[in-house]
Design a protein around this motif. Structure first.
Motif, PDB file in Angstrom:
ATOM      1  N   GLN A 178       0.817  -1.204   0.000  1.00  0.00           N
ATOM      2  CA  GLN A 178       0.000   0.000   0.000  1.00  0.00           C
ATOM      3  C   GLN A 178       0.860   1.267   0.000  1.00  0.00           C
ATOM      4  O   GLN A 178       1.884   1.331   0.683  1.00  0.00           O
ATOM      5  CB  GLN A 178      -0.911   0.010   1.235  1.00  0.00           C
ATOM      6  CG  GLN A 178      -1.833  -1.190   1.361  1.00  0.00           C
ATOM      7  CD  GLN A 178      -2.871  -1.270   0.255  1.00  0.00           C
ATOM      8  OE1 GLN A 178      -3.104  -0.295  -0.466  1.00  0.00           O
ATOM      9  NE2 GLN A 178      -3.491  -2.433   0.112  1.00  0.00           N
ATOM     10  N   PRO A 179       0.436   2.287  -0.749  1.00  0.00           N
ATOM     11  CA  PRO A 179       1.146   3.568  -0.711  1.00  0.00           C
ATOM     12  C   PRO A 179       0.835   4.324   0.575  1.00  0.00           C
ATOM     13  O   PRO A 179      -0.062   3.937   1.337  1.00  0.00           O
ATOM     14  CB  PRO A 179       0.583   4.307  -1.931  1.00  0.00           C
ATOM     15  CG  PRO A 179      -0.816   3.769  -2.055  1.00  0.00           C
ATOM     16  CD  PRO A 179      -0.717   2.311  -1.655  1.00  0.00           C
ATOM     17  N   ARG A 180       1.535   5.417   0.818  1.00  0.00           N
ATOM     18  CA  ARG A 180       1.229   6.290   1.947  1.00  0.00           C
ATOM     19  C   ARG A 180       0.172   7.328   1.565  1.00  0.00           C
ATOM     20  O   ARG A 180      -0.468   7.906   2.443  1.00  0.00           O
ATOM     21  CB  ARG A 180       2.497   6.999   2.416  1.00  0.00           C
ATOM     22  CG  ARG A 180       3.573   6.060   2.941  1.00  0.00           C
ATOM     23  CD  ARG A 180       3.188   5.397   4.258  1.00  0.00           C
ATOM     24  NE  ARG A 180       4.299   4.616   4.781  1.00  0.00           N
ATOM     25  CZ  ARG A 180       5.229   5.106   5.581  1.00  0.00           C
ATOM     26  NH1 ARG A 180       5.186   6.381   5.949  1.00  0.00           N
ATOM     27  NH2 ARG A 180       6.207   4.339   6.011  1.00  0.00           N
ATOM     28  N   ALA A 181       0.026   7.586   0.270  1.00  0.00           N
ATOM     29  CA  ALA A 181      -0.985   8.523  -0.219  1.00  0.00           C
ATOM     30  C   ALA A 181      -1.112   8.363  -1.730  1.00  0.00           C
ATOM     31  O   ALA A 181      -0.198   7.861  -2.397  1.00  0.00           O
ATOM     32  CB  ALA A 181      -0.621   9.969   0.123  1.00  0.00           C
ATOM     33  N   VAL A 182      -2.258   8.791  -2.250  1.00  0.00           N
ATOM     34  CA  VAL A 182      -2.488   8.881  -3.691  1.00  0.00           C
ATOM     35  C   VAL A 182      -2.851  10.327  -3.993  1.00  0.00           C
ATOM     36  O   VAL A 182      -3.737  10.893  -3.344  1.00  0.00           O
ATOM     37  CB  VAL A 182      -3.606   7.935  -4.155  1.00  0.00           C
ATOM     38  CG1 VAL A 182      -3.875   8.106  -5.651  1.00  0.00           C
ATOM     39  CG2 VAL A 182      -3.261   6.482  -3.833  1.00  0.00           C
ATOM     40  N   VAL A 183      -2.144  10.938  -4.950  1.00  0.00           N
ATOM     41  CA  VAL A 183      -2.347  12.352  -5.279  1.00  0.00           C
ATOM     42  C   VAL A 183      -2.819  12.439  -6.732  1.00  0.00           C
ATOM     43  O   VAL A 183      -2.033  12.260  -7.657  1.00  0.00           O
ATOM     44  CB  VAL A 183      -1.049  13.159  -5.094  1.00  0.00           C
ATOM     45  CG1 VAL A 183      -1.288  14.634  -5.397  1.00  0.00           C
ATOM     46  CG2 VAL A 183      -0.491  12.972  -3.688  1.00  0.00           C
ATOM     47  N   SER A 184      -4.122  12.695  -6.922  1.00  0.00           N
ATOM     48  CA  SER A 184      -4.711  12.701  -8.261  1.00  0.00           C
ATOM     49  C   SER A 184      -4.991  14.135  -8.694  1.00  0.00           C
ATOM     50  O   SER A 184      -5.956  14.754  -8.227  1.00  0.00           O
ATOM     51  CB  SER A 184      -6.016  11.896  -8.270  1.00  0.00           C
ATOM     52  OG  SER A 184      -5.796  10.576  -7.811  1.00  0.00           O
ATOM     53  N   ASP A 185      -4.160  14.651  -9.564  1.00  0.00           N
ATOM     54  CA  ASP A 185      -4.332  16.001 -10.093  1.00  0.00           C
ATOM     55  C   ASP A 185      -5.133  15.914 -11.386  1.00  0.00           C
ATOM     56  O   ASP A 185      -4.628  15.479 -12.421  1.00  0.00           O
ATOM     57  CB  ASP A 185      -2.964  16.637 -10.350  1.00  0.00           C
ATOM     58  CG  ASP A 185      -3.049  18.095 -10.770  1.00  0.00           C
ATOM     59  OD1 ASP A 185      -4.164  18.559 -11.088  1.00  0.00           O
ATOM     60  OD2 ASP A 185      -2.012  18.777 -10.776  1.00  0.00           O
ATOM     61  N   ILE A 186      -6.395  16.325 -11.327  1.00  0.00           N
ATOM     62  CA  ILE A 186      -7.280  16.216 -12.486  1.00  0.00           C
ATOM     63  C   ILE A 186      -6.764  17.046 -13.654  1.00  0.00           C
ATOM     64  O   ILE A 186      -7.043  16.750 -14.821  1.00  0.00           O
ATOM     65  CB  ILE A 186      -8.713  16.650 -12.103  1.00  0.00           C
ATOM     66  CG1 ILE A 186      -9.227  15.779 -10.948  1.00  0.00           C
ATOM     67  CG2 ILE A 186      -9.654  16.525 -13.291  1.00  0.00           C
ATOM     68  CD1 ILE A 186      -9.272  14.313 -11.237  1.00  0.00           C
ATOM     69  N   ALA A 187      -5.987  18.081 -13.375  1.00  0.00           N
ATOM     70  CA  ALA A 187      -5.427  18.905 -14.450  1.00  0.00           C
ATOM     71  C   ALA A 187      -4.554  18.080 -15.395  1.00  0.00           C
ATOM     72  O   ALA A 187      -4.399  18.425 -16.573  1.00  0.00           O
ATOM     73  CB  ALA A 187      -4.619  20.059 -13.866  1.00  0.00           C
ATOM     74  N   ALA A 188      -3.987  16.984 -14.893  1.00  0.00           N
ATOM     75  CA  ALA A 188      -3.136  16.141 -15.732  1.00  0.00           C
ATOM     76  C   ALA A 188      -3.915  15.503 -16.880  1.00  0.00           C
ATOM     77  O   ALA A 188      -3.338  15.166 -17.916  1.00  0.00           O
ATOM     78  CB  ALA A 188      -2.470  15.053 -14.887  1.00  0.00           C
ATOM     79  N   LEU A 189      -5.227  15.341 -16.699  1.00  0.00           N
ATOM     80  CA  LEU A 189      -6.036  14.704 -17.743  1.00  0.00           C
ATOM     81  C   LEU A 189      -6.174  15.591 -18.971  1.00  0.00           C
ATOM     82  O   LEU A 189      -6.462  15.109 -20.063  1.00  0.00           O
ATOM     83  CB  LEU A 189      -7.421  14.350 -17.197  1.00  0.00           C
ATOM     84  CG  LEU A 189      -7.459  13.410 -15.981  1.00  0.00           C
ATOM     85  CD1 LEU A 189      -8.901  13.103 -15.596  1.00  0.00           C
ATOM     86  CD2 LEU A 189      -6.692  12.121 -16.267  1.00  0.00           C
ATOM     87  N   ALA A 190      -5.962  16.901 -18.790  1.00  0.00           N
ATOM     88  CA  ALA A 190      -6.111  17.827 -19.915  1.00  0.00           C
ATOM     89  C   ALA A 190      -5.072  17.588 -21.002  1.00  0.00           C
ATOM     90  O   ALA A 190      -5.279  17.971 -22.156  1.00  0.00           O
ATOM     91  CB  ALA A 190      -6.030  19.273 -19.412  1.00  0.00           C
ATOM     92  N   THR A 191      -3.952  16.967 -20.668  1.00  0.00           N
ATOM     93  CA  THR A 191      -2.894  16.712 -21.649  1.00  0.00           C
ATOM     94  C   THR A 191      -2.818  15.239 -22.048  1.00  0.00           C
ATOM     95  O   THR A 191      -1.931  14.845 -22.799  1.00  0.00           O
ATOM     96  CB  THR A 191      -1.525  17.138 -21.076  1.00  0.00           C
ATOM     97  OG1 THR A 191      -1.264  16.409 -19.875  1.00  0.00           O
ATOM     98  CG2 THR A 191      -1.507  18.627 -20.777  1.00  0.00           C
ATOM     99  N   LEU A 192      -3.755  14.445 -21.569  1.00  0.00           N
ATOM    100  CA  LEU A 192      -3.727  13.006 -21.860  1.00  0.00           C
ATOM    101  C   LEU A 192      -4.204  12.755 -23.292  1.00  0.00           C
ATOM    102  O   LEU A 192      -5.217  13.316 -23.728  1.00  0.00           O
ATOM    103  CB  LEU A 192      -4.647  12.274 -20.875  1.00  0.00           C
ATOM    104  CG  LEU A 192      -4.518  10.754 -20.753  1.00  0.00           C
ATOM    105  CD1 LEU A 192      -3.144  10.382 -20.223  1.00  0.00           C
ATOM    106  CD2 LEU A 192      -5.603  10.219 -19.821  1.00  0.00           C
ATOM    107  N   PRO A 193      -3.498  11.932 -24.066  1.00  0.00           N
ATOM    108  CA  PRO A 193      -3.956  11.607 -25.419  1.00  0.00           C
ATOM    109  C   PRO A 193      -5.371  11.039 -25.394  1.00  0.00           C
ATOM    110  O   PRO A 193      -5.748  10.318 -24.464  1.00  0.00           O
ATOM    111  CB  PRO A 193      -2.937  10.563 -25.898  1.00  0.00           C
ATOM    112  CG  PRO A 193      -1.703  10.851 -25.099  1.00  0.00           C
ATOM    113  CD  PRO A 193      -2.197  11.305 -23.756  1.00  0.00           C
ATOM    114  N   SER A 194      -6.149  11.342 -26.411  1.00  0.00           N
ATOM    115  CA  SER A 194      -7.567  10.969 -26.447  1.00  0.00           C
ATOM    116  C   SER A 194      -7.779   9.470 -26.263  1.00  0.00           C
ATOM    117  O   SER A 194      -8.681   9.045 -25.535  1.00  0.00           O
ATOM    118  CB  SER A 194      -8.183  11.419 -27.772  1.00  0.00           C
ATOM    119  OG  SER A 194      -9.519  10.984 -27.884  1.00  0.00           O
TER     120      SER A 194
END
Length: 528
Positions: A368-384
């Protein structure tokens, strides 16, 4: 309305101000039943309001009165019960309420809950004891995240941010369709009792933007979800008390777009950061790549007090997770997923692995990790194509745990598939955060209940058996993981229909949703 045989009560659970007391009498009226509010019953028998009970008897005294109210309520049939926000956290209450009852979680956004509190306070001077304090929004987010895995044990989740009438109709339709099968389950009451823990969860303030908390036998950790979180990477490590140097392991395709953001935040927080770029793609998830990571960590004399920060999609969470699990017999790990698949699936639950020539994920661990950090802004540059592939896991969650979400996905597919618009559109941004957080809570609840995939967690493999076969025969390159899962779900639904387990309408819903997100329904030519 014909009530399914054996159904004695409908139980509404969830955080305060999600609408339990409002909906209960409406549902009861439509059924011709009675309704009760457990908090009202407690106040009636105590002869004083809940804040005074807390003041005089403490939370322990209040919970004992709450248990007595539950025992009395379940002695009656044809009843809709609105519970207090904490009643469901206690194992004995869960079993009593669920035995012969259909349990429904009412869910709402933290902002909605806070607004309802503010409106209620205009008519009353009373303050909720569990939410007393200066920063109410933070308290709501903290308590709600800790309780999320317990609420997710319910038979149905209904979101109540919008119209009450729609929620009532949906509840009654779900009772008609699902209650009989739910009550026949042989494992349900055991799962309800065990849950993510028999005792109520300890409350930890991990700061803002915590969507849910994973609590397994081996670890407890927050799952953050919000816009621009990578800019606060250094703050997150401080919140979860992780000192030491940071070993940033990043997908090389992600480094130029998001690596500098995370790196800058970590260095600004005073951290020494060393970075390692991994070539993109499943081909990097091998023992050879893992060996290169070991050599890199060793060359910089990595210690157990240092942190591995995994930035990228599912390949990175697996590969960097394997390194963290095994180097020095374990190093602290933080996942920062940059794909939909990573955010809602791969980064949560502790499954890490690498591939062998003979198969996928054959060498791995639960770590298990100590935390998960999900930055939704990263999805804006994700290939379709990568974006669409990730939503296969979201669709899967809807079919296995959150049927109401399927309608939201159908209505909102175009917006969800255009995350770049969220840069300037606040409503689009909020929708993305809500949907991703909702799915993270589903995954967190399942893995909190079954960390090592011995029972309940196997439902997360829906569509994956055939999906993994498709990936294998196409060499793990022609078909993306989510595309394979989408094909697998349609195939399994068709098999289920042919066996008489589900109807054609549900199969058609599989096909329609998968098409809405631009995913394939059939295997590639030549595979049959």
């Amino acid at each position: 309305m014909n009530v399914p045989h054996g159904l004695k009560r409908i139980v509404l659970i969830g955080f305060s101000a999600t609408g339990k007391s409002v909906l209960a009498p409406f549902i009861a009226h439509r059924l011709g039943w009675e309704s009760i509010d457990l908090d009202d019953e407690i106040e009636r028998t105590a002869g004083r309001p809940i804040p005074e009970i807390f003041q005089a008897e403490g939370e322990r005294g209040f919970r004992e009165r709450e248990r007595e109210a539950v025992v009395e309520a379940v002695g009656r049939d044809r009843l809709v019960i609105a519970t207090g926000g904490g009643a469901w956290l206690h194992a004995e209450n869960r079993v009593l309420l669920a035995d012969g009852g259909f349990v429904i979680t009412l869910e709402a956004r933290s902002g909605t809950i806070e607004a309802r509190y503010s409106a209620a306070e205009e008519d009353s001077a009373e303050e909720r004891p569990m939410l007393a304090g200066a920063d109410r929004r933070r308290r709501i987010e903290t308590l709600k995240a800790a309780r999320q895995p317990f609420y997710a044990l319910s038979d149905l989740t209904v979101h109540t941010d919008d119209h009450v009438d729609d929620a009532v109709d949906f509840v009654l339709e779900a009772v008609q369709r699902r209650a009989a099968a739910v009550l026949q389950s042989k494992s349900r009451l055991r799962d309800m009792r065990n849950g993510p823990g028999v005792a109520p969860p300890p409350i930890h303030d991990y700061g803002p933007d915590v969507g849910c908390i994973v609590e397994t036998e081996s670890a407890q950790y927050p799952v953050y979800c919000g816009w621009g979180l990578l800019e606060r990477s250094g703050d997150v490590l401080e919140r979860i008390n992780l000192p030491g140097r940071v070993f940033l392991i990043v997908d090389e395709a992600v480094f130029d777009t998001h690596g500098a953001t995370a790196l800058g935040s970590l260095e600004q927080a005073g951290r020494t950061v060393l970075s390692y770029r991994v070539p993109s793609g499943e081909a990097s998830k091998t023992l050879a790549s893992l060996s290169l990571l070991y050599e890199w960590l060793s060359s910089h004399r990595a210690e157990r007090r240092d942190v591995i920060f995994a930035l990228g999609g599912g390949m990175i969470t697996d590969l960097a997770g394997m390194a963290a699990a095994t180097y020095l017999r374990g190093m602290p790990l933080v996942h920062a997923p940059t794909t939909v698949l990573g955010m809602v699936d791969a980064a949560i639950g502790g499954k890490v692995a690498v591939d062998l020539p003979s198969g996928k994920n054959l060498v791995g661990a639960f770590y298990q990790p100590r935390a998960v950090v999900s930055d939704i802004a990263a999805l804006a540059t994700l290939p379709s194509r990568e974006l669409r592939s990730g939503f296969a896991e979201v669709i899967k969650h809807g079919f296995i745990r959150d049927e109401p979400m399927l309608g939201l996905l159908d209505d909102s597919a175009d917006v969800l598939l255009s995350p770049a618009a969220a840069v300037s559109d606040e409503s689009c941004r909020q929708l993305l955060v809500d949907v991703i957080t909702r799915n993270q809570a589903i995954k967190a609840a399942v893995v909190s209940d079954d960390e090592r995939e011995s029972d309940l967690r196997q439902i997360l493999n829906y569509g994956h058996t055939l999906g993994h076969a498709i990936e294998a025969v196409t060499g793990y390159s022609a078909v993306l993981h989510g595309e394979a899962v989408a094909m697998g779900m349609v195939a399994v639904a068709e098999i289920g229909c042919s066996l008489g387990l589900i109807d054609e309408q549900l199969v058609a819903r599989h096909r329609r949703l998968i098409e809405r997100f631009g995913l394939p329904r059939q295997s590639p030519p030549g595979l049959g």
